[in-house]
Design an enzyme around this catalytic site. Structure first.
Site, mmCIF file in Angstrom:
data_model
loop_
_atom_site.group_PDB
_atom_site.id
_atom_site.type_symbol
_atom_site.label_atom_id
_atom_site.label_comp_id
_atom_site.label_asym_id
_atom_site.label_seq_id
_atom_site.Cartn_x
_atom_site.Cartn_y
_atom_site.Cartn_z
ATOM 1 N N TYR A 97 0.962 -0.963 0.148
ATOM 2 C CA TYR A 97 -0.163 -0.081 -0.235
ATOM 3 C C TYR A 97 0.755 1.298 -0.128
ATOM 4 C CZ TYR A 97 -4.154 -2.939 0.756
ATOM 5 O OH TYR A 97 -4.879 -3.732 0.550
ATOM 6 N N ARG A 108 -3.205 5.343 3.806
ATOM 7 C CA ARG A 108 -4.976 5.649 3.488
ATOM 8 C C ARG A 108 -5.751 5.545 2.069
ATOM 9 N NH1 ARG A 108 -5.126 7.312 9.792
ATOM 10 N NH2 ARG A 108 -4.781 5.594 10.824
ATOM 11 N N ASN A 168 -12.942 0.590 -5.573
ATOM 12 C CA ASN A 168 -12.836 -0.096 -7.053
ATOM 13 C C ASN A 168 -13.981 -1.283 -6.735
ATOM 14 O OD1 ASN A 168 -11.593 -1.254 -9.613
ATOM 15 N ND2 ASN A 168 -11.023 -3.317 -7.803
ATOM 16 N N CYS A 222 -6.485 -4.985 -7.628
ATOM 17 C CA CYS A 222 -7.033 -4.560 -6.417
ATOM 18 C C CYS A 222 -6.354 -5.497 -5.591
ATOM 19 C CB CYS A 222 -7.946 -3.960 -5.466
ATOM 20 S SG CYS A 222 -8.990 -4.417 -5.719
ATOM 21 N N HIS A 223 -6.038 -6.386 -6.271
ATOM 22 C CA HIS A 223 -5.317 -7.744 -5.219
ATOM 23 C C HIS A 223 -4.574 -7.413 -5.192
ATOM 24 C CE1 HIS A 223 -5.783 -8.973 -9.482
ATOM 25 N NE2 HIS A 223 -4.695 -10.214 -8.961
ATOM 26 N N GLU A 256 -1.136 -15.298 -10.563
ATOM 27 C CA GLU A 256 -0.485 -15.019 -10.978
ATOM 28 C C GLU A 256 0.843 -15.320 -10.551
ATOM 29 O OE1 GLU A 256 -3.757 -11.576 -11.521
ATOM 30 O OE2 GLU A 256 -1.186 -10.949 -9.816
#
Length: 165
Positions: A106, A120, A129, A137-138, A164
């Site tokens: 993040y 944040r 999302n 976003c994963h 992945e």
């Protein structure tokens, strides 16, 4: 009154639903068979009034199937339309450039989104999302590799990251 089409695709981690506008642009998607729940995730300015189920959404359905079968770049060219403020729109575009198999934290996501002190806000971009998978976003983790949150569950996030790698 606008109408969006949706389809439900069986995947190795459960049903995946995508909602698309008349131009074939993804408005919302995720590992669920509840299209109405997905419709509610769409920003009110883009939210369709009605949903219509289809057997296939053409290139969108093909990309979903191909991705889950192992073509990790199949989702990259699928157009997505979301609406929000300038930072979130930019952050979602940044997410689309995070390569499969190379997750970021993040903190790194905040930095490459142009706001290095806004971890944040970066996490909020993931949480808000509506177009999961197509805006991946994963691929964002906590420092130290902890999964963090994921709307579709940590088992799904874990599977995606493993798929992945």
């Amino acid at each position: 009154m606008s109408t969006a089409d949706f389809t439900i695709v069986d995947t190795p981690i459960g049903p995946f639903t995508a909602l698309a506008d008349a131009d074939g642009t993804v408005l919302a998607s995720g590992w669920t068979d509840d299209a109405e729940n997905l419709r509610q995730l769409i920003h009110p300015r883009l939210r369709p009034a009605e949903l219509r189920q289809r057997d296939s959404l053409g290139a969108i359905s093909t990309a979903i199937i191909d991705y889950h079968r192992g073509d990790l770049t199949a989702i990259d060219a699928v157009p997505v339309h979301q609406h929000s403020g300038e930072f979130l729109l930019h952050a979602w575009e940044v997410l689309r450039k995070v390569p499969a198999g190379d997750p970021i934290t993040y903190t790194e996501f905040a930095a490459i989104s142009g706001r290095p002190n806004a971890t944040r806000a970066a996490a909020n971009a993931c949480a808000r999302n509506a177009a999961a998978l197509f805006v991946p976003c994963h691929r964002v983790l906590r420092i130290g590799g902890a999964l963090g949150g994921f709307r579709w569950g940590l088992d799904v996030k874990r599977w995606l990251l493993s798929h992945e790698s």
